[in-house]
Design a protein around this motif. Sequence first.
Motif, PDB file in Angstrom:
ATOM      1  N   GLN A 299      67.118 101.272  23.773  1.00  0.00           N
ATOM      2  CA  GLN A 299      67.949 102.095  24.635  1.00  0.00           C
ATOM      3  C   GLN A 299      69.233 102.488  23.898  1.00  0.00           C
ATOM      4  O   GLN A 299      69.783 101.710  23.126  1.00  0.00           O
ATOM      5  CB  GLN A 299      68.303 101.330  25.914  1.00  0.00           C
ATOM      6  CG  GLN A 299      67.094 100.874  26.711  1.00  0.00           C
ATOM      7  CD  GLN A 299      66.225 102.019  27.193  1.00  0.00           C
ATOM      8  OE1 GLN A 299      66.740 103.024  27.695  1.00  0.00           O
ATOM      9  NE2 GLN A 299      64.918 101.884  27.048  1.00  0.00           N
ATOM     10  N   GLY A 300      69.709 103.693  24.182  1.00  0.00           N
ATOM     11  CA  GLY A 300      70.932 104.172  23.549  1.00  0.00           C
ATOM     12  C   GLY A 300      70.627 105.141  22.426  1.00  0.00           C
ATOM     13  O   GLY A 300      69.472 105.457  22.124  1.00  0.00           O
ATOM     14  N   VAL A 301      71.675 105.619  21.803  1.00  0.00           N
ATOM     15  CA  VAL A 301      71.568 106.611  20.736  1.00  0.00           C
ATOM     16  C   VAL A 301      71.601 105.905  19.389  1.00  0.00           C
ATOM     17  O   VAL A 301      72.500 105.096  19.121  1.00  0.00           O
ATOM     18  CB  VAL A 301      72.716 107.637  20.821  1.00  0.00           C
ATOM     19  CG1 VAL A 301      72.627 108.641  19.675  1.00  0.00           C
ATOM     20  CG2 VAL A 301      72.680 108.351  22.171  1.00  0.00           C
ATOM     21  N   GLU A 302      70.633 106.196  18.551  1.00  0.00           N
ATOM     22  CA  GLU A 302      70.590 105.584  17.231  1.00  0.00           C
ATOM     23  C   GLU A 302      71.781 106.046  16.391  1.00  0.00           C
ATOM     24  O   GLU A 302      72.095 107.238  16.340  1.00  0.00           O
ATOM     25  CB  GLU A 302      69.288 105.933  16.514  1.00  0.00           C
ATOM     26  CG  GLU A 302      69.128 105.223  15.179  1.00  0.00           C
ATOM     27  CD  GLU A 302      67.814 105.533  14.501  1.00  0.00           C
ATOM     28  OE1 GLU A 302      67.194 104.606  13.950  1.00  0.00           O
ATOM     29  OE2 GLU A 302      67.399 106.710  14.519  1.00  0.00           O
ATOM     30  N   THR A 303      72.420 105.094  15.721  1.00  0.00           N
ATOM     31  CA  THR A 303      73.573 105.380  14.870  1.00  0.00           C
ATOM     32  C   THR A 303      73.239 105.012  13.431  1.00  0.00           C
ATOM     33  O   THR A 303      73.019 103.835  13.120  1.00  0.00           O
ATOM     34  CB  THR A 303      74.809 104.586  15.330  1.00  0.00           C
ATOM     35  OG1 THR A 303      75.101 104.907  16.686  1.00  0.00           O
ATOM     36  CG2 THR A 303      76.004 104.911  14.454  1.00  0.00           C
ATOM     37  N   ILE A 304      73.181 106.013  12.576  1.00  0.00           N
ATOM     38  CA  ILE A 304      72.951 105.796  11.146  1.00  0.00           C
ATOM     39  C   ILE A 304      74.192 106.282  10.413  1.00  0.00           C
ATOM     40  O   ILE A 304      74.509 107.475  10.438  1.00  0.00           O
ATOM     41  CB  ILE A 304      71.701 106.537  10.646  1.00  0.00           C
ATOM     42  CG1 ILE A 304      70.473 106.144  11.481  1.00  0.00           C
ATOM     43  CG2 ILE A 304      71.465 106.242   9.168  1.00  0.00           C
ATOM     44  CD1 ILE A 304      69.218 106.930  11.127  1.00  0.00           C
ATOM     45  N   GLU A 305      74.898 105.369   9.792  1.00  0.00           N
ATOM     46  CA  GLU A 305      76.145 105.712   9.126  1.00  0.00           C
ATOM     47  C   GLU A 305      75.877 106.338   7.751  1.00  0.00           C
ATOM     48  O   GLU A 305      74.893 106.008   7.085  1.00  0.00           O
ATOM     49  CB  GLU A 305      77.016 104.470   8.953  1.00  0.00           C
ATOM     50  CG  GLU A 305      77.425 103.816  10.262  1.00  0.00           C
ATOM     51  CD  GLU A 305      78.197 102.542  10.030  1.00  0.00           C
ATOM     52  OE1 GLU A 305      78.929 102.470   9.016  1.00  0.00           O
ATOM     53  OE2 GLU A 305      78.059 101.611  10.843  1.00  0.00           O
ATOM     54  N   THR A 306      76.765 107.213   7.352  1.00  0.00           N
ATOM     55  CA  THR A 306      76.727 107.803   6.021  1.00  0.00           C
ATOM     56  C   THR A 306      77.984 107.377   5.263  1.00  0.00           C
ATOM     57  O   THR A 306      79.097 107.555   5.759  1.00  0.00           O
ATOM     58  CB  THR A 306      76.664 109.341   6.093  1.00  0.00           C
ATOM     59  OG1 THR A 306      75.488 109.729   6.807  1.00  0.00           O
ATOM     60  CG2 THR A 306      76.624 109.944   4.694  1.00  0.00           C
TER      61      THR A 306
END
Length: 661
Positions: free
Chosen positions: A534-541
């Motif tokens: 659940q929730g929005v996937e966060t992939i950092e750059t």
Amino acid sequence: MTAKWVVFGVCAHVVGALASVTVYHQLHQQPLSLTTTANAASYTGAAAYDPTVLEPPPPPHPPINRQFGIQLGNGGTPGASIPQNGAFFGFSIEMSVVDQVLGKNSTLLQVPFLNLLSNLARRAGGVRIRVGGNTQETAVLVDSTQSGRVLEKDINGVSNPTQTPPLDYTRDLIYMMGNISQLVSVDWFLGIPFNDTDHFRLAVAEVGQQVLGPRLIGLQVGNEPDLYARHGHRPSEYGPFDYVGEFGELVTAMEGDEHVVNQRLLIGPNIATGDWTPEMVWNTGFVDTFSSNLAYLAVEHYPTDNCFAQFGIGTPEDPQELFPNFLNHNAGRAIVDPYRNSTVFAQEKGKRLMMFETNTASCGGFPGISDSFGAALWALDYGMQMAHSNFSGALFHVGGQNVFYNPFTPPPTNQSTFRQWTIGPVYYAALVMAEALGPSNAAQVHDLEANGGNEFTPAYTIYENGNPVRVLLFNYITDSSGVNDIIVNIALGAAAPGQVRIKRLAASSVSQKGSFLWAGQTFGSNFESDGRLQGVETIETVSCDQANGVCSVRVPAPGAALVFLSDNALSEIERGSVVTYPTTAQTRTHNTVTIDPAVLATSNGHSAMNQKGKNLGSTSKGSVSGSADMRRRYGGVFWVSVVVAGMVGPLTMGVAMVVGL
């Protein structure tokens, strides 16, 4: 999916986040005083939901080196593992709880379980599951059970210190496994009962091969045979040569069974490294003698036990005192150390060695340890250490409601219509490791012994075809101030990319329970999951210093960070979307209507059904119906539970609808 449920009567509760209970009182009724939640010390409910929260260890003193470098290079590196299957991190499901976890039968499958498997299969290419454990040893395949269910337990016939019940099961249990593999890429291990070696029961091998075909990849022969004598299942002098002799008798029996087509699926010796060591078995000539029959070599092991608290045997243990033992890199290495010779031996013999059953502690684990964020870090580090040390897979055990360590737990049967699943820290570890290894089946794992071998900040590199593709970084320390966050400088030289991508496994403390985050997404807390993140996937750059060939990555305390060194390394994991499964059937067809709380507030009480002009009717099956008025109010659509795996969806006038996911 969040659902509102109503219990008709004096009170109704709203189930979703399980954060509150709304109580509606009858007119002029004096509300009762509120009762606060009982503290963990007096908790008497199921172990799977125990509220115990331990104190995290303080940051180490003197402080650790909080900024350090790791050097990577193309062309491979000495010390990297053998190529590993993306499905390395699998599960061992106790046979006696299969009808709770997999489904009711071959036609009624648990949707959250399918979704949990699909999460892993999309990342790793597949999942490996063992159905067995102590209860496989006395299991009997029958044509039918008295209850009509896929399995029945004889609670009065329990044995072993862990009170293992004998089982009867039907072939529909194996059909259920086969149907799951039709939906998700799952391979299976089963176990041949080994309690009566004068009359081997080979039906599980016969039906397993007929139904599962190539999806059956192994048959375990004996579950922890080194403990048989201790548990009263063999004479006191029973030893490795006796086990090898019985293994040979089984092979002979299988050769005489025309229905057991494949006799090359056997797995042994499956010892717990309790009263025997693996070397004691290897020295019998076991592997050479049965090389053509052995699909895998296997051991089982837990680092400690909680048997005194659960069954009154062994030594009492204090979870608070034990907690720090799980919160460092040495924990996983210490478990693996006794087997390093055996991984070398297996390679020399052309065999694969598996950790066939493991978890935080035997006899169900510990409250506050096995269900904490610390256990997620521990299991992930331990899994990666096994991969680095040339195991070929590890299966983390799943029990029932009475254990603390479950990767995932369905709600109690009598609550399954209004509660969802509970996802434990070990499942998060499985998810991260699936992404770390990926689906190529070419991943090689290297323990970098980072930061001068500091036990709180381990790091692993994952290579494919000799080139580094991902780096997994850990920080076991709990410190919300940020002082003990670490910065890792990943040196790649001329091969340094312009940027790297990062996913984080995060929580506020190693003692946190539930609602952990993987790349910003979660399975929530107790009773909150349908198996989907659940929730929005966060992939950092993070930009790299290409001039100096360095990419710097911060790892908060506590947490883990998976660093993708190229876009291809990320896209390999992120390819396509996760397949999710709809609920297409219902297991309860009355007293499941949900209703707006405002309506409920005026409908409680025995006389509400007869209020002038209301016609609200009764909630009891066969009593006065208020359905005509309800249809008028809501346009003919009732929101009714459609439960296969605790999922809830719309049912229109008795016609089951597929829930769009």
